[in-house]
Design a protein around this motif. Structure first.
Motif, PDB file in Angstrom:
ATOM      1  N   THR A   1      23.342 -13.781  -8.021  1.00  0.00           N
ATOM      2  CA  THR A   1      24.263 -14.701  -7.348  1.00  0.00           C
ATOM      3  C   THR A   1      23.574 -15.492  -6.244  1.00  0.00           C
ATOM      4  O   THR A   1      24.066 -16.544  -5.824  1.00  0.00           O
ATOM      5  CB  THR A   1      25.432 -13.915  -6.738  1.00  0.00           C
ATOM      6  OG1 THR A   1      24.910 -12.902  -5.856  1.00  0.00           O
ATOM      7  CG2 THR A   1      26.252 -13.240  -7.836  1.00  0.00           C
ATOM      8  N   ALA A   2      22.418 -14.989  -5.763  1.00  0.00           N
ATOM      9  CA  ALA A   2      21.732 -15.668  -4.664  1.00  0.00           C
ATOM     10  C   ALA A   2      20.803 -16.775  -5.126  1.00  0.00           C
ATOM     11  O   ALA A   2      20.174 -17.438  -4.303  1.00  0.00           O
ATOM     12  CB  ALA A   2      20.936 -14.646  -3.845  1.00  0.00           C
ATOM     13  N   ALA A   3      20.656 -16.985  -6.436  1.00  0.00           N
ATOM     14  CA  ALA A   3      19.743 -18.023  -6.936  1.00  0.00           C
ATOM     15  C   ALA A   3      20.227 -19.392  -6.475  1.00  0.00           C
ATOM     16  O   ALA A   3      21.387 -19.761  -6.693  1.00  0.00           O
ATOM     17  CB  ALA A   3      19.671 -17.958  -8.461  1.00  0.00           C
ATOM     18  N   ASP A   4      19.310 -20.144  -5.843  1.00  0.00           N
ATOM     19  CA  ASP A   4      19.691 -21.445  -5.279  1.00  0.00           C
ATOM     20  C   ASP A   4      19.065 -22.622  -6.018  1.00  0.00           C
ATOM     21  O   ASP A   4      19.186 -23.761  -5.574  1.00  0.00           O
ATOM     22  CB  ASP A   4      19.300 -21.505  -3.803  1.00  0.00           C
ATOM     23  CG  ASP A   4      17.799 -21.317  -3.592  1.00  0.00           C
ATOM     24  OD1 ASP A   4      17.101 -20.997  -4.571  1.00  0.00           O
ATOM     25  OD2 ASP A   4      17.322 -21.503  -2.450  1.00  0.00           O
ATOM     26  N   HIS A   5      18.386 -22.346  -7.125  1.00  0.00           N
ATOM     27  CA  HIS A   5      17.667 -23.407  -7.825  1.00  0.00           C
ATOM     28  C   HIS A   5      18.470 -24.016  -8.967  1.00  0.00           C
ATOM     29  O   HIS A   5      18.149 -25.090  -9.451  1.00  0.00           O
ATOM     30  CB  HIS A   5      16.336 -22.878  -8.363  1.00  0.00           C
ATOM     31  CG  HIS A   5      16.462 -21.548  -9.049  1.00  0.00           C
ATOM     32  ND1 HIS A   5      17.059 -21.391 -10.270  1.00  0.00           N
ATOM     33  CD2 HIS A   5      16.073 -20.312  -8.644  1.00  0.00           C
ATOM     34  CE1 HIS A   5      17.027 -20.109 -10.616  1.00  0.00           C
ATOM     35  NE2 HIS A   5      16.444 -19.428  -9.638  1.00  0.00           N
ATOM     36  N   GLY A   6      19.493 -23.317  -9.433  1.00  0.00           N
ATOM     37  CA  GLY A   6      20.349 -23.860 -10.482  1.00  0.00           C
ATOM     38  C   GLY A   6      19.772 -23.830 -11.872  1.00  0.00           C
ATOM     39  O   GLY A   6      20.337 -24.436 -12.788  1.00  0.00           O
TER      40      GLY A   6
END
Length: 391
Positions: free
Chosen positions: A289-294
């Motif tokens: 859920t913490a992935a910020d790159h999409g």
């Protein structure tokens, strides 16, 4: 051209550009740029071709150093000798193979190397260096039907470029396909939901591994009548991006856009129910859920957990999985070959359907590689049995 070094001094240097994309050049060990090579490679900046040309060209320049040849004194017969050496598998009349201890260039790599060397020396000729070699390389031939079809106003086209360094044309028929039962065996030996998704998407979608690893979540329109309004059925948009953190990118470069948060354009591919099922299984069980790159595919373990998954890592996973399944060494691209063959069989040989399903640029590629009678085809068997007098 007077900058002398011992063999092996030249190296390829990767340069990180603003925006996250990379470019390649060739350096001497003291950090000096190989000017002639850099000037040529800059013409391909921003494309995957630049990286390939850089590594092919540095190998050629190292060979020139060993042979004590300057760029201004290279002759056509020297280039022909080099092409023979890089493709040689055994010692021959031209001496020992260049790149000793490494695999010789295959047919497709030889074609690419020939295009690279021709472009490099033509670039030098334009600048006034080795004009005679440039004249010998600037050959033309009569245009083929494919040349005319690709060109604007192709009906008035009178000539096409030729390359005296290129290997003879060879048909790439009968690609290496998957063994029987490979799908079930691979899925049974996949250890994560992500890996099961990769297997399913490769087999049902015919993706290149770079396309798959380059997908963003925004590219996936997995419900009917998506907001892009470009397809009524579930689909995905394959968009060529240069700035992906994992450096994966699609080979095709169709224009695309992000409009009001919705992806449009690119190469549109349909997705199967099984692809959608494995996607939701992966997203609900493993996607951080913490992935910020999409990006769609991520690393699941280690210090890089949550980072975008690279194409090399995906190939390594696929190799390990295929060995566990007892299938030997299988590559992701074999899934693409299998997909194209299956589509052609199901579509009664319709080249247009196979071209659009796999995302090839033309039906000529599909016809050359896949459109042929299978050696086990009943019709072929019956015809041969008649010829042999068995029927």
């Amino acid at each position: 051209m007077g900058h002398r070094r011992v063999i092996g001094d030249l190296r390829v240097q990767v340069l990180m550009r603003r925006g996250g994309w990379r470019s390649w050049t060739i350096l001497w060990p003291d950090g000096a740029v190989y000017g002639e090579a850099d000037r040529f490679l800059q013409k391909h900046d921003g494309s995957g071709t630049q990286r390939t040309y850089a590594y092919l060209l540095v190998d050629h320049l190292r060979w020139l150093e060993r042979e004590a040849l300057d760029l201004g004194s290279v002759q056509l017969r020297d280039l022909e000798r080099y092409m023979g050496l890089v493709g040689a598998q055994v010692n021959g009349p031209l001496g020992v193979p260049w790149r000793i201890g490494k695999r010789p260039y295959g047919h497709e790599t030889l074609k690419t190397a020939a295009a690279c060397l021709k472009g490099f020396y033509l670039d030098l000729a334009v600048l006034g260096s080795n004009a005679e070699l440039g004249r010998q390389l600037a050959l033309t031939r009569l245009p083929s039907r494919a040349d005319r079809n690709r060109a604007l106003l192709g009906h008035v086209k009178r000539s096409a470029p030729a390359n005296p360094l290129a290997p003879k044309v060879r048909r790439r028929r009968h690609p290496k396909l998957l063994p029987d039962g490979a799908r079930d065996a691979l899925l049974a030996n996949a250890t994560t939901a992500r890996d099961r998704m990769v297997v399913t998407w490769l087999l049902d979608g015919g993706f290149r591994i770079g396309e798959l690893c380059g997908l963003h979540l925004a590219d996936l329109h997995l419900r009917e009548r998506a907001a892009c309004a470009q397809a009524r059925v579930p689909h995905t948009h394959i968009c060529h991006r240069r700035g992906n953190r994992n450096q994966a990118s699609a080979k095709t470069k169709y224009p695309w856009a992000l409009e009001d948060g919705v992806i449009t354009g690119g190469l549109i591919k349909r997705v199967s129910p099984a692809m959608i099922h494995t996607y939701f299984d992966y997203m609900t069980s493993e996607y951080p859920t913490a992935a910020d790159h999409g990006m769609l595919l991520v690393q699941l373990t280690g210090l890089g957990r949550g980072d975008p998954w690279t194409a090399d890592a995906a190939r390594g996973m696929f190799a390990r999985m295929s060995r566990r399944a007892g299938l030997g060494h299988i590559t992701p691209h074999q899934c693409r070959h299998q997909f194209a063959t299956n589509v052609l069989d199901a579509a009664d040989g319709n080249l247009l359907i196979a071209r659009d399903a796999g995302g090839w640029a033309s039906t000529a590629t599909v016809a050359d590689i896949y459109a042929h009678i299978d050696i086990h085809d009943p019709a072929l068997t019956a015809a041969l049995q008649t010829v042999w007098g068995e029927r």
